[in-house]
Motif scaffolding. Structure first.
Motif, PDB file in Angstrom:
ATOM      1  N   ASP A   1     -12.651   3.180  -0.583  1.00  0.00           N
ATOM      2  CA  ASP A   1     -12.135   2.412  -1.715  1.00  0.00           C
ATOM      3  C   ASP A   1     -11.481   1.151  -1.164  1.00  0.00           C
TER       4      ASP A   1
ATOM      5  N   GLN B   1      -7.081   1.514  -3.726  1.00  0.00           N
ATOM      6  CA  GLN B   1      -6.985   2.850  -4.315  1.00  0.00           C
ATOM      7  C   GLN B   1      -5.540   3.158  -4.704  1.00  0.00           C
TER       8      GLN B   1
ATOM      9  N   GLN C   1     -16.154   1.884  -3.204  1.00  0.00           N
ATOM     10  CA  GLN C   1     -15.712   1.617  -4.571  1.00  0.00           C
ATOM     11  C   GLN C   1     -14.697   0.492  -4.489  1.00  0.00           C
TER      12      GLN C   1
ATOM     13  N   TRP D   1     -10.166   1.794  -7.472  1.00  0.00           N
ATOM     14  CA  TRP D   1     -10.297   3.211  -7.806  1.00  0.00           C
ATOM     15  C   TRP D   1      -8.916   3.769  -8.087  1.00  0.00           C
TER      16      TRP D   1
END
Length: 168
Positions: A91, A94, A123, A126
């Protein structure tokens, strides 16, 4: 073993900056590169993370848990170096609730550039709310007052922006 956690095979290890139980934290105009995680900030308030260059992370770029009054702005996060050999997803930014007793509140994520570049899949933003979505907590653990605006996301990530249970 060192081979199991990846760094023996050329992948990042360690945390560039770890902060917990602090107030008035600023991470500004810094370069974090080649770690397991670039920065982990938890149980802290009045946090400012601005103008940083974060790259070549094995897992996460900027990670937060149980933080209040947070500004994440103008960072360039790019070109991660993950490995499929380790059961973890990457991520760029995050925020999580697992293992915490209070939610993150008053979070602004603005004007960042999140670019997969030539890096591995990840990602972008997140914010899973694990303790709520697994039924272990209710509305008292919802994230509160979250603003995500004017970010640029480039690449083929699994999730551009994912936000769990939130009030405001």
């Amino acid at each position: 073993s060192s081979a199991a956690n990846g760094f023996a095979n050329g992948f990042g290890n360690g945390i560039g900056l770890s902060v917990s139980y602090s107030t008035g934290v600023t991470l500004q105009d810094s370069t974090l590169s080649g770690f397991w995680k670039g920065s982990v900030i938890s149980n802290s308030s009045n946090v400012t993370v601005t103008g940083n260059d974060v790259s070549a992370m094995r897992v996460d770029g900027l990670a937060f848990a149980a933080v209040q009054r947070v500004l994440i702005e103008g960072n360039y996060i790019h070109d991660f170096r993950g490995t499929e050999a380790i059961n973890a997803h990457s991520d760029m930014i995050q925020i999580w609730t697992e293992g915490t007793s209070r939610p993150s509140t008053d979070v602004v994520i603005r004007g960042n550039t999140l670019d997969i570049g030539s890096g591995t899949a990840n990602q972008s933003i997140w914010m899973r709310n694990e303790v709520v979505d697994t039924g272990r907590a209710g509305t008292s653990m919802y994230y509160q007052r979250v603003t995500i605006e004017d970010n640029v996301i480039v690449g083929g990530q699994r999730n551009g922006i994912a936000v769990g249970e939130t009030a405001g």
